[in-house]
Design a protein around this motif. Sequence first.
Motif, PDB file in Angstrom:
ATOM      1  N   PRO A  12      -1.664 119.980  69.736  1.00 12.79           N
ATOM      2  CA  PRO A  12      -2.459 118.921  69.109  1.00 12.79           C
ATOM      3  C   PRO A  12      -3.953 119.234  69.171  1.00 12.79           C
ATOM      4  CG  PRO A  12      -1.466 118.156  71.172  1.00 12.79           C
ATOM      5  CD  PRO A  12      -0.957 119.541  70.931  1.00 12.79           C
ATOM      6  N   ALA A  13      -4.671 118.817  68.138  1.00 11.46           N
ATOM      7  CA  ALA A  13      -6.109 119.075  68.067  1.00 11.46           C
ATOM      8  C   ALA A  13      -6.860 117.760  67.867  1.00 11.46           C
ATOM      9  CB  ALA A  13      -6.399 120.017  66.902  1.00 11.46           C
ATOM     10  N   LEU A  14      -8.074 117.717  68.347  1.00  8.41           N
ATOM     11  CA  LEU A  14      -8.907 116.530  68.184  1.00  8.41           C
ATOM     12  C   LEU A  14     -10.181 116.893  67.451  1.00  8.41           C
ATOM     13  CD1 LEU A  14      -8.732 114.717  71.649  1.00  8.41           C
ATOM     14  CD2 LEU A  14      -7.984 113.822  69.443  1.00  8.41           C
ATOM     15  N   GLU A  55     -11.575 124.450  73.702  1.00  3.70           N
ATOM     16  CA  GLU A  55     -11.181 123.294  74.518  1.00  3.70           C
ATOM     17  C   GLU A  55      -9.768 122.841  74.176  1.00  3.70           C
ATOM     18  OE1 GLU A  55     -15.424 120.998  75.092  1.00  3.70           O
ATOM     19  OE2 GLU A  55     -14.479 120.904  73.140  1.00  3.70           O
ATOM     20  N   ILE A  56      -9.425 122.915  72.911  1.00 12.81           N
ATOM     21  CA  ILE A  56      -8.086 122.504  72.466  1.00 12.81           C
ATOM     22  C   ILE A  56      -7.034 123.440  73.078  1.00 12.81           C
ATOM     23  CG2 ILE A  56      -6.607 122.417  70.413  1.00 12.81           C
ATOM     24  CD1 ILE A  56      -9.213 121.508  68.880  1.00 12.81           C
ATOM     25  N   ILE A  57      -7.327 124.736  73.084  1.00 15.29           N
ATOM     26  CA  ILE A  57      -6.393 125.716  73.647  1.00 15.29           C
ATOM     27  C   ILE A  57      -6.252 125.501  75.145  1.00 15.29           C
ATOM     28  CG2 ILE A  57      -6.034 128.189  74.076  1.00 15.29           C
ATOM     29  CD1 ILE A  57      -7.526 128.696  71.385  1.00 15.29           C
ATOM     30  N   LYS A  58      -7.380 125.294  75.809  1.00 12.28           N
ATOM     31  CA  LYS A  58      -7.369 125.102  77.269  1.00 12.28           C
ATOM     32  C   LYS A  58      -6.642 123.816  77.648  1.00 12.28           C
ATOM     33  CE  LYS A  58     -10.921 126.178  80.772  1.00 12.28           C
ATOM     34  NZ  LYS A  58     -10.367 127.445  81.143  1.00 12.28           N
ATOM     35  N   ASP A  59      -6.917 122.759  76.906  1.00 12.76           N
ATOM     36  CA  ASP A  59      -6.310 121.452  77.192  1.00 12.76           C
ATOM     37  C   ASP A  59      -4.789 121.507  77.052  1.00 12.76           C
ATOM     38  OD1 ASP A  59      -6.996 118.603  77.760  1.00 12.76           O
ATOM     39  OD2 ASP A  59      -5.863 118.289  75.908  1.00 12.76           O
ATOM     40  N   ALA A  60      -4.309 122.407  76.203  1.00 12.93           N
ATOM     41  CA  ALA A  60      -2.860 122.547  76.005  1.00 12.93           C
ATOM     42  C   ALA A  60      -2.224 123.379  77.117  1.00 12.93           C
ATOM     43  CB  ALA A  60      -2.586 123.188  74.644  1.00 12.93           C
ATOM     44  N   GLY A  61      -3.052 123.893  78.024  1.00 15.88           N
ATOM     45  CA  GLY A  61      -2.518 124.661  79.145  1.00 15.88           C
ATOM     46  C   GLY A  61      -2.261 126.121  78.830  1.00 15.88           C
ATOM     47  N   LEU A  62      -2.753 126.587  77.703  1.00 20.91           N
ATOM     48  CA  LEU A  62      -2.573 128.009  77.379  1.00 20.91           C
ATOM     49  C   LEU A  62      -3.630 128.833  78.119  1.00 20.91           C
ATOM     50  CD1 LEU A  62      -1.780 127.747  73.572  1.00 20.91           C
ATOM     51  CD2 LEU A  62      -0.201 128.034  75.479  1.00 20.91           C
ATOM     52  N   PRO A  63      -3.304 130.103  78.416  1.00 20.02           N
ATOM     53  CA  PRO A  63      -4.219 130.909  79.221  1.00 20.02           C
ATOM     54  C   PRO A  63      -5.415 131.406  78.413  1.00 20.02           C
ATOM     55  CG  PRO A  63      -2.292 132.198  78.617  1.00 20.02           C
ATOM     56  CD  PRO A  63      -2.077 130.820  78.059  1.00 20.02           C
ATOM     57  N   ILE A  64      -6.548 130.790  78.658  1.00 16.98           N
ATOM     58  CA  ILE A  64      -7.803 131.242  78.044  1.00 16.98           C
ATOM     59  C   ILE A  64      -8.890 131.034  79.099  1.00 16.98           C
ATOM     60  CG2 ILE A  64      -8.225 128.988  76.920  1.00 16.98           C
ATOM     61  CD1 ILE A  64      -9.495 130.670  74.576  1.00 16.98           C
ATOM     62  N   ARG A  65      -9.556 132.105  79.468  1.00 21.99           N
ATOM     63  CA  ARG A  65     -10.500 131.998  80.580  1.00 21.99           C
ATOM     64  C   ARG A  65     -11.687 131.102  80.238  1.00 21.99           C
ATOM     65  NH1 ARG A  65     -11.757 137.992  82.265  1.00 21.99           N
ATOM     66  NH2 ARG A  65     -13.511 136.928  83.216  1.00 21.99           N
ATOM     67  N   ALA A  66     -12.362 131.419  79.152  1.00 23.63           N
ATOM     68  CA  ALA A  66     -13.532 130.620  78.754  1.00 23.63           C
ATOM     69  C   ALA A  66     -14.470 130.412  79.938  1.00 23.63           C
ATOM     70  CB  ALA A  66     -13.076 129.290  78.152  1.00 23.63           C
ATOM     71  N   ASP A  67     -14.837 131.500  80.573  1.00 20.47           N
ATOM     72  CA  ASP A  67     -15.580 131.442  81.833  1.00 20.47           C
ATOM     73  C   ASP A  67     -16.880 130.643  81.764  1.00 20.47           C
ATOM     74  OD1 ASP A  67     -13.649 132.986  83.043  1.00 20.47           O
ATOM     75  OD2 ASP A  67     -14.774 134.871  82.890  1.00 20.47           O
ATOM     76  N   CYS A  68     -17.574 130.704  80.653  1.00 21.88           N
ATOM     77  CA  CYS A  68     -18.887 130.042  80.594  1.00 21.88           C
ATOM     78  C   CYS A  68     -18.788 128.602  80.120  1.00 21.88           C
ATOM     79  CB  CYS A  68     -19.853 130.844  79.733  1.00 21.88           C
ATOM     80  SG  CYS A  68     -19.578 130.650  77.953  1.00 21.88           S
ATOM     81  N   GLY A  69     -17.587 128.135  79.855  1.00 20.57           N
ATOM     82  CA  GLY A  69     -17.409 126.736  79.489  1.00 20.57           C
ATOM     83  C   GLY A  69     -17.903 126.390  78.092  1.00 20.57           C
ATOM     84  N   GLY A  70     -18.103 127.391  77.281  1.00 25.70           N
ATOM     85  CA  GLY A  70     -18.487 127.113  75.900  1.00 25.70           C
ATOM     86  C   GLY A  70     -19.953 127.364  75.605  1.00 25.70           C
ATOM     87  N   ALA A  71     -20.648 128.031  76.507  1.00 28.83           N
ATOM     88  CA  ALA A  71     -22.081 128.270  76.338  1.00 28.83           C
ATOM     89  C   ALA A  71     -22.385 129.546  75.548  1.00 28.83           C
ATOM     90  CB  ALA A  71     -22.758 128.329  77.695  1.00 28.83           C
ATOM     91  N   CYS A  72     -21.372 130.172  74.997  1.00 25.33           N
ATOM     92  CA  CYS A  72     -21.540 131.386  74.180  1.00 25.33           C
ATOM     93  C   CYS A  72     -22.141 132.531  74.990  1.00 25.33           C
ATOM     94  CB  CYS A  72     -22.394 131.093  72.945  1.00 25.33           C
ATOM     95  SG  CYS A  72     -22.230 132.355  71.654  1.00 25.33           S
ATOM     96  N   CYS A  73     -21.714 132.650  76.252  1.00 28.42           N
ATOM     97  CA  CYS A  73     -22.256 133.765  77.031  1.00 28.42           C
ATOM     98  C   CYS A  73     -21.198 134.439  77.910  1.00 28.42           C
ATOM     99  CB  CYS A  73     -23.468 133.344  77.838  1.00 28.42           C
ATOM    100  SG  CYS A  73     -23.229 131.946  78.889  1.00 28.42           S
TER     101      CYS A  73
END
Length: 108
Positions: free
Chosen positions: A18-20, A27-45
């Motif tokens: 599901p997407a919002l 965030e949608i991928i992470k919220d679904a529990g799929l493995p995505i590190r996204a270490d910087c939390g979305g800061a593009c770094c």
Amino acid sequence: MEEHIIVTDMDGNTHTIPALEGWRIMEIIKDAGLPIRADCGGACCCATCHVYVDEGWRGKLVSANEDEVDMLDEAMGVDEDASRLSCQILYTPELRGLQVTLAPGTRD
Ligand code: FES
């Protein structure tokens, strides 16, 4: 399912999740529990939210800005046509059914 995206993980399994509206694809991928590190939390770094966008969807996305292009230079396995940072794409209803594949470097 109403608003949703379709994500293929690095094992080749496909998930419809599901997407919002207004959420980042990362965030949608992470919220679904799929493995995505996204270490910087979305800061593009960090480039650990790197995905390959399915061919049919590439033209429907807002183009990558300079910061995203620079950061993608640091990512592994970049495909010039398909690679995007999923934290830099906001979900809108026009993207219902968006198909992306998690790229190398997105999980530990
Ligand atoms: Fe770090 Fe996207 S989460 S660049």
